[in-house]
Design a protein around this motif. Structure first.
Motif, PDB file in Angstrom:
ATOM      1  N   ALA A  24       0.852  -1.191   0.000  1.00  0.00           N
ATOM      2  CA  ALA A  24       0.000   0.000   0.000  1.00  0.00           C
ATOM      3  C   ALA A  24       0.886   1.238   0.000  1.00  0.00           C
ATOM      4  N   GLY A  25       0.334   2.346  -0.470  1.00  0.00           N
ATOM      5  CA  GLY A  25       1.055   3.610  -0.464  1.00  0.00           C
ATOM      6  C   GLY A  25       0.199   4.714   0.115  1.00  0.00           C
ATOM      7  N   VAL A  26       0.795   5.556   0.966  1.00  0.00           N
ATOM      8  CA  VAL A  26       0.099   6.720   1.513  1.00  0.00           C
ATOM      9  C   VAL A  26       0.933   7.950   1.207  1.00  0.00           C
ATOM     10  N   LEU A  27       0.260   9.081   1.061  1.00  0.00           N
ATOM     11  CA  LEU A  27       0.946  10.321   0.677  1.00  0.00           C
ATOM     12  C   LEU A  27       1.068  11.273   1.859  1.00  0.00           C
ATOM     13  N   ALA A  28       2.311  11.549   2.257  1.00  0.00           N
ATOM     14  CA  ALA A  28       2.589  12.558   3.281  1.00  0.00           C
ATOM     15  C   ALA A  28       3.011  13.816   2.541  1.00  0.00           C
ATOM     16  N   ALA A  29       2.032  14.645   2.186  1.00  0.00           N
ATOM     17  CA  ALA A  29       2.284  15.823   1.356  1.00  0.00           C
ATOM     18  C   ALA A  29       2.088  17.103   2.166  1.00  0.00           C
ATOM     19  N   PHE A  30       3.064  17.997   2.088  1.00  0.00           N
ATOM     20  CA  PHE A  30       3.014  19.269   2.791  1.00  0.00           C
ATOM     21  C   PHE A  30       2.630  20.370   1.806  1.00  0.00           C
ATOM     22  N   ASP A  31       1.689  21.230   2.215  1.00  0.00           N
ATOM     23  CA  ASP A  31       1.246  22.301   1.327  1.00  0.00           C
ATOM     24  C   ASP A  31       2.227  23.471   1.346  1.00  0.00           C
ATOM     25  N   ARG A  32       1.905  24.547   0.633  1.00  0.00           N
ATOM     26  CA  ARG A  32       2.853  25.657   0.509  1.00  0.00           C
ATOM     27  C   ARG A  32       3.056  26.427   1.812  1.00  0.00           C
ATOM     28  N   HIS A  33       2.222  26.135   2.814  1.00  0.00           N
ATOM     29  CA  HIS A  33       2.384  26.748   4.130  1.00  0.00           C
ATOM     30  C   HIS A  33       3.154  25.825   5.074  1.00  0.00           C
ATOM     31  N   GLY A  34       3.591  24.674   4.567  1.00  0.00           N
ATOM     32  CA  GLY A  34       4.339  23.738   5.392  1.00  0.00           C
ATOM     33  C   GLY A  34       3.467  22.878   6.278  1.00  0.00           C
ATOM     34  N   ARG A  35       2.200  22.714   5.915  1.00  0.00           N
ATOM     35  CA  ARG A  35       1.276  21.917   6.716  1.00  0.00           C
ATOM     36  C   ARG A  35       1.018  20.582   6.031  1.00  0.00           C
ATOM     37  N   LEU A  36       0.984  19.528   6.835  1.00  0.00           N
ATOM     38  CA  LEU A  36       0.757  18.184   6.321  1.00  0.00           C
ATOM     39  C   LEU A  36      -0.737  17.961   6.120  1.00  0.00           C
ATOM     40  N   ILE A  37      -1.105  17.500   4.923  1.00  0.00           N
ATOM     41  CA  ILE A  37      -2.512  17.231   4.616  1.00  0.00           C
ATOM     42  C   ILE A  37      -2.894  15.859   5.144  1.00  0.00           C
ATOM     43  N   MET A  38      -3.955  15.814   5.946  1.00  0.00           N
ATOM     44  CA  MET A  38      -4.417  14.563   6.542  1.00  0.00           C
ATOM     45  C   MET A  38      -5.926  14.428   6.367  1.00  0.00           C
ATOM     46  N   THR A  39      -6.428  13.235   6.616  1.00  0.00           N
ATOM     47  CA  THR A  39      -7.866  12.990   6.473  1.00  0.00           C
ATOM     48  C   THR A  39      -8.427  12.291   7.703  1.00  0.00           C
ATOM     49  N   LYS A  40      -9.715  12.463   7.872  1.00  0.00           N
ATOM     50  CA  LYS A  40     -10.463  11.617   8.808  1.00  0.00           C
ATOM     51  C   LYS A  40     -11.272  10.675   7.940  1.00  0.00           C
ATOM     52  N   ARG A  41     -11.018   9.388   8.073  1.00  0.00           N
ATOM     53  CA  ARG A  41     -11.633   8.396   7.209  1.00  0.00           C
ATOM     54  C   ARG A  41     -13.115   8.230   7.515  1.00  0.00           C
TER      55      ARG A  41
END
Length: 198
Positions: free
Chosen positions: A42-59
């Motif tokens: 499986a693959g998950v994306l730890a992506a930081f936006d232009r403000h340096g914040r990590l995008i996360m979800t509530k499933r």
């Protein structure tokens, strides 16, 4: 083009990726529960936006695996995916509407074994330009972001435990406001935090 803060973030993440690391597991704190099984990639994306914040979800609470939990966007590698990076990008596009072309991939963390028998590879990336999340209602209840300072600080993490399979299971947590980041997600982020302070 990356902003100046993102340039600095990119340097810190690339430096962390250069630190040697080994695969991790939900069983690291509970070795007695581990049994040999065939793991599904499986693959998950730890992506930081232009403000340096990590995008996360509530499933979404209706999902089969990890319902209602805080997670990074991602999922299992499908037959059409070239690898875990492709799976993470595809799932992030499906789950939160993130265009893969916006993501500058920096590298991957070592695989993490989950209690649901996935070999989960976290893909680190930076989101270029503005991003407005479009959550897919059947999979994602909410999209939110967490400051880099919280993710990168080992002191943000602690170990808790609960009853599981007739005994006690220990696991990492990194709560942020109303969001209870725990389990596999907290474990891989904790590993990243340690590499950033190495």
């Amino acid at each position: 083009m990356l902003s100046a803060p993102q340039d600095l973030l990119r340097e810190r993440l690339l430096r962390a990726l250069s630190v040697p690391a080994v695969p991790s597991s939900d069983y690291d704190l509970n070795p007695a529960y581990a049994t040999p099984v065939e793991l599904r990639p499986a693959g998950v994306l730890a992506a930081f936006d232009r403000h340096g914040r990590l995008i996360m979800t509530k499933r979404a609470s209706s999902l089969r695996h990890h319902p209602g939990q805080i997670a990074l966007p991602g999922g299992k590698v499908d037959p059409g995916d070239a690898n875990e990076i492709a799976a993470a990008l595809r799932e992030a596009h499906e789950e939160i509407g993130l265009d893969p072309a916006q993501v500058d991939i920096l590298g991957t963390l070592p695989p993490h074994r989950t209690v649901t028998n996935f070999a989960m590879t976290a893909v680190l990336g930076l989101i270029q330009g503005d991003f407005c999340a479009k959550p897919e209602a059947e999979e994602v209840e909410e999209v939110f972001s967490v400051p880099f300072a919280h993710i990168a600080d080992p002191d943000s993490y602690r170990i808790e435990r609960r009853r599981w399979r007739g005994g006690w299971r220990s696991y990492y947590v990194a709560p942020y406001g109303p969001y209870y980041i725990w389990g596999a997600t907290a474990r891989v982020l904790h590993s990243l935090a340690l590499r950033m302070t190495a």
